[in-house]
Scaffold this active site. Structure first.
Site, PDB file in Angstrom:
ATOM      1  CE  LYS A   1      -4.327   0.902   2.367  1.00 47.12           C
ATOM      2  NZ  LYS A   1      -5.330   0.664   3.634  1.00 47.12           N
TER       3      LYS A   1
HETATM    4  O1  G3P Z   1      -7.823   1.686   5.725  1.00 44.46           O
HETATM    5  C1  G3P Z   1      -8.148   2.986   5.131  1.00 44.46           C
HETATM    6  C2  G3P Z   1      -9.539   3.179   5.436  1.00 44.46           C
HETATM    7  O2  G3P Z   1     -10.357   2.174   5.141  1.00 44.46           O
HETATM    8  C3  G3P Z   1      -9.588   3.992   6.864  1.00 44.46           C
HETATM    9  O3  G3P Z   1     -10.973   4.152   6.992  1.00 44.46           O
HETATM   10  O4  G3P Z   1     -12.539   4.483   9.053  1.00 44.46           O
HETATM   11  O5  G3P Z   1     -10.045   5.463   9.197  1.00 44.46           O
HETATM   12  O6  G3P Z   1     -11.541   6.681   7.697  1.00 44.46           O
HETATM   13  P1  G3P Z   1     -11.400   5.370   8.275  1.00 44.46           P
END
Ligand code: G3P
Length: 217
Positions: free
Chosen positions: A87
């Protein structure tokens, strides 16, 4: 549509795997830190353990942000297991790293995508996945689903093979709307996936069937 779980928590990964519908896992530095994982050896071991639980693509994020460091780190992550997808953040050096890895057989997921222009660049550089962050766009009063729709149209126009991995999923409606819009993958915490199971008429109907089945036995 593929279902990935967005966590580094091994219990939740196992629970999702046991449902029988899991296709992969995504992690990020915040999710890894939340599990108390620190130090290179522990990080590598954690990814190895995830790869042993789930037979699917496992996104492991680089912690560095310069070209040379991301190449070195990405190569080390990719060497852990063939299912590791490296990533890479959507920054200028990240774009160059995507191209380098694409040319050298290392699979990538370009993260922190907040615009269709960024998604277009990532696809041009040969990213295997792009991760638009729906929930974080919604958080700043911008419709995250519009971004999925735009990227889908752009990728279809030119037949880019980069897969749209809808991330930052906060609820089951995000998952359903991503499916309607043709996202290739959703990555979600466990709770929104489990809430897809629920409907009060299912509970009511089952209650009635159980009551009636007793009359037959
Ligand atoms: O892994 C990246 C993404 O899914 C993060 O999600 O909930 O931290 O905005 P969030």
């Amino acid at each position: 549509m593929k279902f990935f779980i967005d966590t580094a928590n091994l219990d939740q990964i196992r629970e999702a795997q046991n449902l029988g519908i899991l296709d992969g896992v995504t992690t990020n530095p915040s999710l890894m830190a939340k599990e108390g994982i620190s130090g290179k050896a522990a990080i590598m071991q954690h990814y190895k353990t995830i790869c042993e639980i789930v037979d699917g693509d496992i996104s492991a994020e680089v912690l560095s942000t310069t070209y040379d460091e991301m190449i070195k780190e990405g190569e080390e992550l990719a060497a852990i297991h063939p299912n590791i997808v490296v990533k890479i953040p959507m920054i200028k050096d990240g774009l160059k790293v995507l191209k380098y890895f694409s040319d050298n057989g290392i699979r990538t997921n370009c993260t922190l995508i907040f615009s269709s222009g960024q998604a277009l660049l990532a696809a041009k550089a040969g990213a295997n996945y792009v991760s638009p962050f729906l929930g974080r766009l919604d958080d700043v009063s911008t419709d995250g689903l519009n971004l999925i729709e735009e990227i889908r149209r752009i990728y279809d126009n030119y037949m880019f093979e980069t897969e749209i991995l809808a991330a930052s999923i906060r609820n089951s409606m995000h998952i359903i709307n991503c499916a309607k819009l043709g996202a290739d993958v959703i990555t979600s915490p466990l709770a929104p996936i489990l809430s897809l199971l629920n409907h009060p008429l299912t509970d009511k109907g089952l209650e009635q069937f159980i009551a009636d089945s007793k009359k037959m036995i």
